[in-house]
Design a protein around this motif. Sequence first.
Motif, short mmCIF file in Angstrom:
data_model
loop_
_atom_site.label_atom_id
_atom_site.label_comp_id
_atom_site.label_asym_id
_atom_site.label_seq_id
_atom_site.Cartn_x
_atom_site.Cartn_y
_atom_site.Cartn_z
N ARG A 150 0.82 -1.21 0.00
CA ARG A 150 0.00 0.00 0.00
C ARG A 150 0.86 1.27 0.00
N GLU A 151 2.16 1.11 -0.09
CA GLU A 151 3.08 2.23 -0.17
C GLU A 151 3.42 2.50 -1.64
N ALA A 152 4.29 3.44 -1.92
CA ALA A 152 4.67 3.80 -3.29
C ALA A 152 5.74 2.87 -3.87
N GLY A 153 6.23 1.92 -3.11
CA GLY A 153 7.30 1.05 -3.56
C GLY A 153 6.82 -0.11 -4.41
N ALA A 154 7.77 -0.96 -4.79
CA ALA A 154 7.50 -2.11 -5.66
C ALA A 154 7.22 -3.35 -4.83
N VAL A 155 6.70 -4.37 -5.49
CA VAL A 155 6.60 -5.72 -4.95
C VAL A 155 7.67 -6.52 -5.65
N ILE A 156 8.59 -7.10 -4.88
CA ILE A 156 9.74 -7.80 -5.44
C ILE A 156 9.74 -9.25 -4.97
N LEU A 157 9.89 -10.18 -5.91
CA LEU A 157 10.00 -11.60 -5.59
C LEU A 157 11.39 -12.07 -5.98
N GLY A 158 11.97 -12.94 -5.16
CA GLY A 158 13.31 -13.40 -5.45
C GLY A 158 13.55 -14.82 -4.98
N THR A 159 14.64 -15.39 -5.47
CA THR A 159 15.11 -16.69 -5.03
C THR A 159 16.63 -16.61 -4.92
N SER A 160 17.21 -17.43 -4.08
CA SER A 160 18.67 -17.50 -3.91
C SER A 160 19.29 -16.12 -3.71
N PHE A 163 18.50 -13.34 -5.00
CA PHE A 163 18.50 -12.51 -6.20
C PHE A 163 17.07 -12.12 -6.56
N GLU A 164 16.90 -10.88 -7.02
CA GLU A 164 15.60 -10.44 -7.51
C GLU A 164 15.28 -11.19 -8.79
N ARG A 165 14.07 -11.75 -8.88
CA ARG A 165 13.65 -12.48 -10.08
C ARG A 165 12.48 -11.81 -10.80
N MET A 166 11.63 -11.09 -10.03
CA MET A 166 10.46 -10.46 -10.64
C MET A 166 10.09 -9.24 -9.80
N SER A 169 8.34 -6.76 -14.46
CA SER A 169 9.67 -7.03 -14.97
C SER A 169 10.12 -8.40 -14.49
N VAL A 170 10.63 -9.22 -15.41
CA VAL A 170 11.15 -10.54 -15.07
C VAL A 170 12.61 -10.60 -15.48
N GLY A 171 13.49 -10.90 -14.54
CA GLY A 171 14.91 -11.03 -14.84
C GLY A 171 15.68 -9.73 -14.88
N ASP A 172 15.05 -8.61 -14.60
CA ASP A 172 15.69 -7.30 -14.63
C ASP A 172 14.82 -6.34 -13.83
N SER A 173 15.38 -5.27 -13.34
CA SER A 173 14.59 -4.31 -12.57
C SER A 173 13.78 -3.36 -13.45
N ASN A 174 13.87 -3.51 -14.78
CA ASN A 174 13.05 -2.77 -15.75
C ASN A 174 13.24 -1.26 -15.66
N SER A 175 14.45 -0.82 -15.85
CA SER A 175 14.69 0.62 -15.88
C SER A 175 14.11 1.25 -17.14
N TYR A 176 13.59 0.43 -18.05
CA TYR A 176 12.99 0.93 -19.29
C TYR A 176 11.51 1.24 -19.13
N THR A 177 10.92 0.89 -18.02
CA THR A 177 9.52 1.14 -17.65
C THR A 177 8.52 0.72 -18.72
N LEU A 210 5.51 -4.67 -19.69
CA LEU A 210 6.08 -5.99 -19.45
C LEU A 210 7.48 -6.01 -20.03
N PHE A 211 8.46 -6.39 -19.22
CA PHE A 211 9.83 -6.50 -19.68
C PHE A 211 10.38 -7.84 -19.22
N VAL A 212 10.93 -8.61 -20.16
CA VAL A 212 11.50 -9.91 -19.84
C VAL A 212 12.93 -9.94 -20.32
N LYS A 213 13.85 -10.26 -19.42
CA LYS A 213 15.25 -10.39 -19.80
C LYS A 213 15.62 -11.85 -19.67
N GLY A 214 16.24 -12.39 -20.71
CA GLY A 214 16.62 -13.80 -20.73
C GLY A 214 17.73 -14.11 -19.75
#
Length: 168
Positions: free
Chosen positions: A65-75, A77-80, A89-97, A100-104
Motif C-alpha cells: 500500500r506504499e509507493a514502492g515495488a513488490v519484489i519476488l526473489g530466489t537464492s 536474487f531479484e527475479r520479478m 519485470s522478469v529477470g531485470d529491474s526494468n529501468s525501461y519502464t 512488461l519487460f522480460v530479460k533472458g
Amino acid sequence: TAITIDSSENVGIGTSSPSLENGSGLVVYNATAPRISLKNSTTGTTGLDGVDIAMVSSDAYFFNREAGAVILGTSSFERMRIDSSGNLSVGDSNSYTHRLFVKGVGTNEAVGLAVGTNGNNIIRFYNSGLGTAGAITVASGGTTVAYNTSSDQRLKENIADADDAGSK
C-alpha cells in the motif's frame, strides 16, 4: 481462542488448532478474510498503509500500500518486480519502464515488450546490450502496424530479380 502455541511450536491466531502441512509456523484464521499487516516506522498506523497479505474467498492477495515495488526473489536474487505503476519485470529491474519487460538468462537473450499508445513501440526487441534491435508499432491513427527491423541480403536464400509486373 485469541493466540495458541501448540506442542509442535505452531502459533495460531484466531484458532486453537494451528496445524500446518510442512513443519511449524504461524496460522491466522478468520472466518471471512484472514489478514496479516506489516508496518514499519515509515508506514504509519492506519489500515491503508504498509503491506497486507490477505485471503478473500479462495483468492490470495498481496498488497504493497506504499509507493514502492513488490519484489519476488530466489537464492538472494531479484527475479520479478511489479513497480508502483503496475509494470512487470522478469529477470531485470526494468529501468525501461515497459508494461512488461522480460530479460533472458544469458547475456544474448533479452526482449522488452512495451504497451504504448498509437505511434509508439508496442513490442520492442533488444539485443544483448539492451539496445533496440527491432520493434512493432501501431500508427498514430491506429489502423496500421509497422514492423521496424533491418533486412540483410547476406541472410537470404534464392535471391532473384523481380519479374516485370507489366508483362504479367
